[in-house]
Design a protein around this motif. Structure first.
Motif, PDB file in Angstrom:
ATOM      1  N   GLU A   1       1.657  11.821  -8.913  1.00 15.30           N
ATOM      2  CA  GLU A   1       2.120  11.817 -10.294  1.00 15.30           C
ATOM      3  C   GLU A   1       3.125  10.697 -10.559  1.00 15.30           C
ATOM      4  OE1 GLU A   1       3.485  15.405 -12.035  1.00 15.30           O
ATOM      5  OE2 GLU A   1       1.688  16.561 -11.532  1.00 15.30           O
ATOM      6  N   ALA A   2       3.760  10.221  -9.502  1.00 19.41           N
ATOM      7  CA  ALA A   2       4.785   9.197  -9.660  1.00 19.41           C
ATOM      8  C   ALA A   2       4.306   7.810  -9.254  1.00 19.41           C
ATOM      9  CB  ALA A   2       6.016   9.574  -8.834  1.00 19.41           C
ATOM     10  N   SER A   3       3.019   7.657  -8.979  1.00 23.42           N
ATOM     11  CA  SER A   3       2.510   6.381  -8.459  1.00 23.42           C
ATOM     12  C   SER A   3       2.761   5.209  -9.407  1.00 23.42           C
ATOM     13  CB  SER A   3       1.014   6.496  -8.153  1.00 23.42           C
ATOM     14  OG  SER A   3       0.286   6.822  -9.326  1.00 23.42           O
ATOM     15  N   TRP A   4       2.827   5.477 -10.697  1.00 15.36           N
ATOM     16  CA  TRP A   4       3.021   4.412 -11.685  1.00 15.36           C
ATOM     17  C   TRP A   4       4.433   3.821 -11.647  1.00 15.36           C
ATOM     18  CZ3 TRP A   4       6.313   5.494 -15.980  1.00 15.36           C
ATOM     19  CH2 TRP A   4       6.772   6.822 -16.024  1.00 15.36           C
ATOM     20  N   LEU A   5       5.334   4.459 -10.890  1.00 16.32           N
ATOM     21  CA  LEU A   5       6.706   3.951 -10.758  1.00 16.32           C
ATOM     22  C   LEU A   5       6.939   3.243  -9.423  1.00 16.32           C
ATOM     23  CD1 LEU A   5       8.887   6.805 -12.312  1.00 16.32           C
ATOM     24  CD2 LEU A   5       8.534   4.493 -13.209  1.00 16.32           C
ATOM     25  N   HIS A   6       5.858   2.912  -8.726  1.00 14.57           N
ATOM     26  CA  HIS A   6       5.993   2.220  -7.433  1.00 14.57           C
ATOM     27  C   HIS A   6       6.839   0.955  -7.581  1.00 14.57           C
ATOM     28  CE1 HIS A   6       5.130   0.211  -3.694  1.00 14.57           C
ATOM     29  NE2 HIS A   6       4.522  -0.785  -4.323  1.00 14.57           N
ATOM     30  N   GLY A   7       7.817   0.798  -6.700  1.00 11.78           N
ATOM     31  CA  GLY A   7       8.650  -0.394  -6.676  1.00 11.78           C
ATOM     32  C   GLY A   7       9.772  -0.396  -7.687  1.00 11.78           C
ATOM     33  N   ARG A   8       9.981   0.714  -8.404  1.00 12.02           N
ATOM     34  CA  ARG A   8      10.996   0.753  -9.461  1.00 12.02           C
ATOM     35  C   ARG A   8      12.211   1.581  -9.043  1.00 12.02           C
ATOM     36  NH1 ARG A   8       8.748  -3.015 -13.227  1.00 12.02           N
ATOM     37  NH2 ARG A   8       6.558  -3.020 -12.635  1.00 12.02           N
ATOM     38  N   PHE A   9      13.292   1.385  -9.782  1.00 13.76           N
ATOM     39  CA  PHE A   9      14.533   2.135  -9.579  1.00 13.76           C
ATOM     40  C   PHE A   9      14.786   2.963 -10.830  1.00 13.76           C
ATOM     41  CE2 PHE A   9      18.994   3.046  -9.742  1.00 13.76           C
ATOM     42  CZ  PHE A   9      19.390   3.207  -8.424  1.00 13.76           C
ATOM     43  N   VAL A  10      14.900   4.278 -10.653  1.00 13.49           N
ATOM     44  CA  VAL A  10      15.086   5.174 -11.795  1.00 13.49           C
ATOM     45  C   VAL A  10      16.242   6.133 -11.505  1.00 13.49           C
ATOM     46  CG1 VAL A  10      12.686   5.028 -12.527  1.00 13.49           C
ATOM     47  CG2 VAL A  10      13.351   6.784 -10.881  1.00 13.49           C
ATOM     48  N   TRP A  11      16.513   7.011 -12.454  1.00  4.54           N
ATOM     49  CA  TRP A  11      17.540   8.040 -12.305  1.00  4.54           C
ATOM     50  C   TRP A  11      16.856   9.406 -12.230  1.00  4.54           C
ATOM     51  CZ3 TRP A  11      19.264   3.401 -13.293  1.00  4.54           C
ATOM     52  CH2 TRP A  11      20.604   3.093 -13.113  1.00  4.54           C
ATOM     53  N   ALA A  12      17.330  10.257 -11.332  1.00  5.75           N
ATOM     54  CA  ALA A  12      16.767  11.595 -11.227  1.00  5.75           C
ATOM     55  C   ALA A  12      16.982  12.387 -12.511  1.00  5.75           C
ATOM     56  CB  ALA A  12      17.392  12.345 -10.043  1.00  5.75           C
ATOM     57  N   HIS A  13      17.979  11.990 -13.287  1.00  5.22           N
ATOM     58  CA  HIS A  13      18.297  12.705 -14.534  1.00  5.22           C
ATOM     59  C   HIS A  13      17.217  12.549 -15.604  1.00  5.22           C
ATOM     60  CE1 HIS A  13      22.182  11.440 -12.692  1.00  5.22           C
ATOM     61  NE2 HIS A  13      22.561  12.660 -13.014  1.00  5.22           N
ATOM     62  N   TRP A  14      16.468  11.467 -15.560  1.00  5.12           N
ATOM     63  CA  TRP A  14      15.512  11.180 -16.628  1.00  5.12           C
ATOM     64  C   TRP A  14      14.344  12.159 -16.581  1.00  5.12           C
ATOM     65  CZ3 TRP A  14      15.146   5.199 -15.494  1.00  5.12           C
ATOM     66  CH2 TRP A  14      16.385   4.614 -15.784  1.00  5.12           C
ATOM     67  N   ASP A  15      13.926  12.618 -17.744  1.00  8.22           N
ATOM     68  CA  ASP A  15      12.810  13.544 -17.827  1.00  8.22           C
ATOM     69  C   ASP A  15      11.502  12.804 -17.552  1.00  8.22           C
ATOM     70  OD1 ASP A  15      12.046  16.427 -19.092  1.00  8.22           O
ATOM     71  OD2 ASP A  15      10.567  14.911 -19.673  1.00  8.22           O
ATOM     72  N   VAL A  16      10.758  13.247 -16.549  1.00  8.13           N
ATOM     73  CA  VAL A  16       9.570  12.499 -16.124  1.00  8.13           C
ATOM     74  C   VAL A  16       8.454  12.541 -17.166  1.00  8.13           C
ATOM     75  CG1 VAL A  16      10.105  12.774 -13.672  1.00  8.13           C
ATOM     76  CG2 VAL A  16       8.656  14.472 -14.800  1.00  8.13           C
ATOM     77  N   ASP A  17       8.350  13.632 -17.901  1.00  6.51           N
ATOM     78  CA  ASP A  17       7.319  13.721 -18.940  1.00  6.51           C
ATOM     79  C   ASP A  17       7.620  12.782 -20.096  1.00  6.51           C
ATOM     80  OD1 ASP A  17       5.743  15.717 -17.663  1.00  6.51           O
ATOM     81  OD2 ASP A  17       7.206  17.226 -18.268  1.00  6.51           O
ATOM     82  N   GLU A  18       8.879  12.738 -20.511  1.00  2.00           N
ATOM     83  CA  GLU A  18       9.275  11.837 -21.585  1.00  2.00           C
ATOM     84  C   GLU A  18       9.158  10.388 -21.142  1.00  2.00           C
ATOM     85  OE1 GLU A  18      12.544  14.928 -23.572  1.00  2.00           O
ATOM     86  OE2 GLU A  18      13.207  13.047 -22.670  1.00  2.00           O
ATOM     87  N   LEU A  19       9.451  10.144 -19.875  1.00  4.09           N
ATOM     88  CA  LEU A  19       9.395   8.781 -19.353  1.00  4.09           C
ATOM     89  C   LEU A  19       7.970   8.236 -19.387  1.00  4.09           C
ATOM     90  CD1 LEU A  19      11.446   6.771 -18.109  1.00  4.09           C
ATOM     91  CD2 LEU A  19      10.733   7.595 -15.854  1.00  4.09           C
TER      92      LEU A  19
ATOM     93  N   ASP B   1       0.810  -1.213   0.000  1.00  2.98           N
ATOM     94  CA  ASP B   1       0.000   0.000   0.000  1.00  2.98           C
ATOM     95  C   ASP B   1       0.850   1.274   0.000  1.00  2.98           C
ATOM     96  OD1 ASP B   1      -2.418  -1.445   0.197  1.00  2.98           O
ATOM     97  OD2 ASP B   1      -2.063  -1.717   2.339  1.00  2.98           O
ATOM     98  N   VAL B   2       2.157   1.113   0.166  1.00  3.35           N
ATOM     99  CA  VAL B   2       3.056   2.259   0.269  1.00  3.35           C
ATOM    100  C   VAL B   2       3.714   2.530  -1.079  1.00  3.35           C
ATOM    101  CG1 VAL B   2       5.057   3.205   1.479  1.00  3.35           C
ATOM    102  CG2 VAL B   2       3.523   1.646   2.669  1.00  3.35           C
ATOM    103  N   GLN B   3       3.795   3.789  -1.455  1.00  2.00           N
ATOM    104  CA  GLN B   3       4.469   4.162  -2.705  1.00  2.00           C
ATOM    105  C   GLN B   3       5.964   4.239  -2.440  1.00  2.00           C
ATOM    106  OE1 GLN B   3       2.609   7.090  -5.271  1.00  2.00           O
ATOM    107  NE2 GLN B   3       4.542   8.208  -5.428  1.00  2.00           N
ATOM    108  N   ILE B   4       6.711   3.325  -3.048  1.00  2.74           N
ATOM    109  CA  ILE B   4       8.155   3.240  -2.838  1.00  2.74           C
ATOM    110  C   ILE B   4       8.867   3.448  -4.164  1.00  2.74           C
ATOM    111  CG2 ILE B   4      10.072   1.806  -2.069  1.00  2.74           C
ATOM    112  CD1 ILE B   4       8.036   0.230  -0.383  1.00  2.74           C
ATOM    113  N   ILE B   5       9.724   4.432  -4.230  1.00  2.00           N
ATOM    114  CA  ILE B   5      10.510   4.691  -5.434  1.00  2.00           C
ATOM    115  C   ILE B   5      11.964   4.906  -5.023  1.00  2.00           C
ATOM    116  CG2 ILE B   5      10.900   6.246  -7.386  1.00  2.00           C
ATOM    117  CD1 ILE B   5       7.923   6.887  -7.350  1.00  2.00           C
TER     118      ILE B   5
END
Length: 268
Positions: free
Chosen positions: A215-233, A171-175
């Motif tokens: 806005e970031a809920s769809w990335l729950h449980g994932r590992f990403v880079w802060a450099h990546w553009d969130v709109d393009e992603l 139930d927790v949003q983890i990124i």
């Protein structure tokens, strides 16, 4: 130096889509707990959540004097704003210290809504893995793995949550995300300022606010880079397809395996 690049745009500083002043990223009414919040990324993250109108920002760290200085700076900068700043001395590498921190928060009727696990123990660079000192290695493990595990467990199991809002891990949003290459206090002991084109601290700090929003809920449980553009992603059809179809995509694991689940093992 650049890291993995999944989007055409590779940011080295903050940008409008992750700006903490963006209305959809507001943290109003929320209490934020940031480990390692006395300086570097942690301090900048505290500033970002204040810009997002968080009700309370709690910073922790091992050095009381360092925390006190940070607290003075934050209160001066955001004087007259709605955010209350609090500092607690705590060592993420100590189970006793972590337990005492959460007991204190509970005694003060403080419910934490967002947990930023920023504190880390960085081992000095060595010639090779087998030359590392075991004691130093385990100190890293106790903080970076054990300490963050215990902090997460206390966060999820907070007994102050309203009735009916007892959370389970799913139930927790983890990124998790790579913050970039930043000229921090610890990095300065190893590298000169002109060694790299360092990223700006505002990038991972503001990204933390975005990652804590719906806005970031769809990335729950994932590992990403802060450099990546969130709109393009989030507009990349291939990324969205792989997130939907591959359970192991953008997760830490063994290269060559999408994921190992109970189903693949023949479990119930």
């Amino acid at each position: 130096m650049t890291f993995s690049k999944l989007t055409p745009t590779y940011h080295k500083d903050t940008y409008p889509s992750i700006s903490p002043t963006k209305a959809s990223l507001t943290q109003a009414g929320k209490t934020i707990l940031i480990t390692g919040g006395g300086g570097g990324i942690g301090f900048e993250t505290a500033r970002s959540f204040a810009k997002a109108s968080a009700s309370k920002v709690i910073i922790t760290g091992r050095r009381a004097g360092f925390l006190d200085e940070a607290l003075v700076e934050l209160r001066q900068e955001f004087q007259g704003r709605p955010t209350e700043f609090i500092a607690h001395q705590a060592d993420v590498g100590s189970d006793t210290s972590i337990t005492s921190l959460w007991e204190l928060l509970h005694s003060q009727n403080t419910l934490v809504h967002v947990l930023i696990l920023n504190a880390a123990h960085i081992h000095p660079l060595g010639p090779d893995t087998l030359s590392m000192d075991k004691t130093a290695l385990m100190e890293c493990f106790d903080t970076n793995v054990g300490g963050n595990f215990l902090m997460s467990a206390y966060f999820v199991k907070q007994i102050l949550r309203p009735t009916g809002l007892k959370l389970h891990l799913d139930d927790v949003q983890i990124i998790s995300f790579h913050p970039g290459i930043l000229y921090s206090e610890s990095v300065a002991t190893v590298f000169d300022r002109d060694t790299f084109a360092w990223d700006k601290f505002a990038l991972p700090a503001d990204f933390s606010v975005w990652a804590a929003s719906s806005e970031a809920s769809w990335l729950h449980g994932r590992f990403v880079w802060a450099h990546w553009d969130v709109d393009e992603l989030k507009s990349d059809d291939e990324v969205l397809r792989r997130l939907q179809e591959e359970n192991g995509y953008l997760k830490v694991g063994i290269q060559g395996f999408n994921a190992i689940t109970m189903e693949t093992l023949g479990g119930p």
